[in-house]
Design a protein around this motif. Structure first.
Motif, short mmCIF file in Angstrom:
data_model
loop_
_atom_site.label_atom_id
_atom_site.label_comp_id
_atom_site.label_asym_id
_atom_site.label_seq_id
_atom_site.Cartn_x
_atom_site.Cartn_y
_atom_site.Cartn_z
N VAL A 1 0.86 -1.18 0.00
CA VAL A 1 0.00 0.00 0.00
C VAL A 1 0.90 1.24 0.00
CG1 VAL A 1 -1.74 1.31 1.29
CG2 VAL A 1 -1.85 -1.21 1.21
N LEU B 1 -6.51 2.94 3.21
CA LEU B 1 -6.48 2.70 1.78
C LEU B 1 -7.81 3.15 1.19
CD1 LEU B 1 -4.93 1.50 -0.64
CD2 LEU B 1 -6.05 -0.68 -0.13
N GLU C 1 -2.15 6.29 -2.04
CA GLU C 1 -3.39 5.54 -2.22
C GLU C 1 -4.33 5.67 -1.02
OE1 GLU C 1 -1.83 1.80 -4.92
OE2 GLU C 1 -1.57 1.68 -2.75
N THR C 2 -3.92 6.40 -0.01
CA THR C 2 -4.72 6.51 1.20
C THR C 2 -5.61 7.75 1.17
OG1 THR C 2 -2.94 7.62 2.39
CG2 THR C 2 -3.04 5.23 2.57
N HIS D 1 -6.25 -2.84 -7.04
CA HIS D 1 -5.42 -3.97 -6.61
C HIS D 1 -6.01 -5.29 -7.10
CE1 HIS D 1 -3.21 -1.74 -3.10
NE2 HIS D 1 -3.07 -1.14 -4.26
#
Length: 140
Positions: A11, A22, A15-16, A30
């Motif tokens: 991660v 996430l 991407e958060t 993903h």
């Protein structure tokens, strides 16, 4: 039954979301990455599909979030095809932290579209068997 194909992903911070989790849309990315990695693992390249005049399509996706993921977490994203009779198939996926904690389950319904006719092919298994160097990777 064969163990599902798995790919490891880390991660990334970008991407958060604002809470440090996430982002929900990235779970789909993903899962998509794992699906394409499985195709490649089984010997099916995108160019092979296009040469046969077909392309994979997603008809339905469900995500069940179980545990949060944060930047730096490593996850194993699995992917297994479940064949049914007819034009569609299911894809079952899990996203697990490396300690085994289930973070999410992704299930989907897909098919192969005839790119000229713009309709699902009658039996997608035929195409997978014909194109794959390892049909076993797809449960065939």
């Amino acid at each position: 039954m064969t163990e599902p194909f798995t790919v490891r992903i880390q991660v990334r911070g970008y991407e958060t979301d604002s809470q440090g989790h996430l982002n929900q849309s990235v779970y789909l990315q993903h899962a998509e990455h794992a699906r394409w990695a499985l195709l490649q693992h089984g010997g099916i390249r995108q160019a092979d599909l296009l040469a046969k005049g077909v392309g994979p399509v997603t008809l339905e996706t469900t995500i069940r979030y179980r545990r949060e993921l944060r930047a730096g977490d490593e996850v194993d994203v699995s992917c297994a095809f479940v064949w049914t009779e007819g034009k569609t198939f299911r894809i079952e996926q899990s996203v697990r932290k490396t300690d085994g904690t289930l973070a999410a389950e992704v299930t989907g319904v897909g098919g192969l579209m005839d790119l000229k006719e713009r309709r699902l092919v009658t039996d997608p298994r035929e195409y997978f068997r014909a194109l794959a160097s390892d049909p076993h990777a797809f449960g065939l």
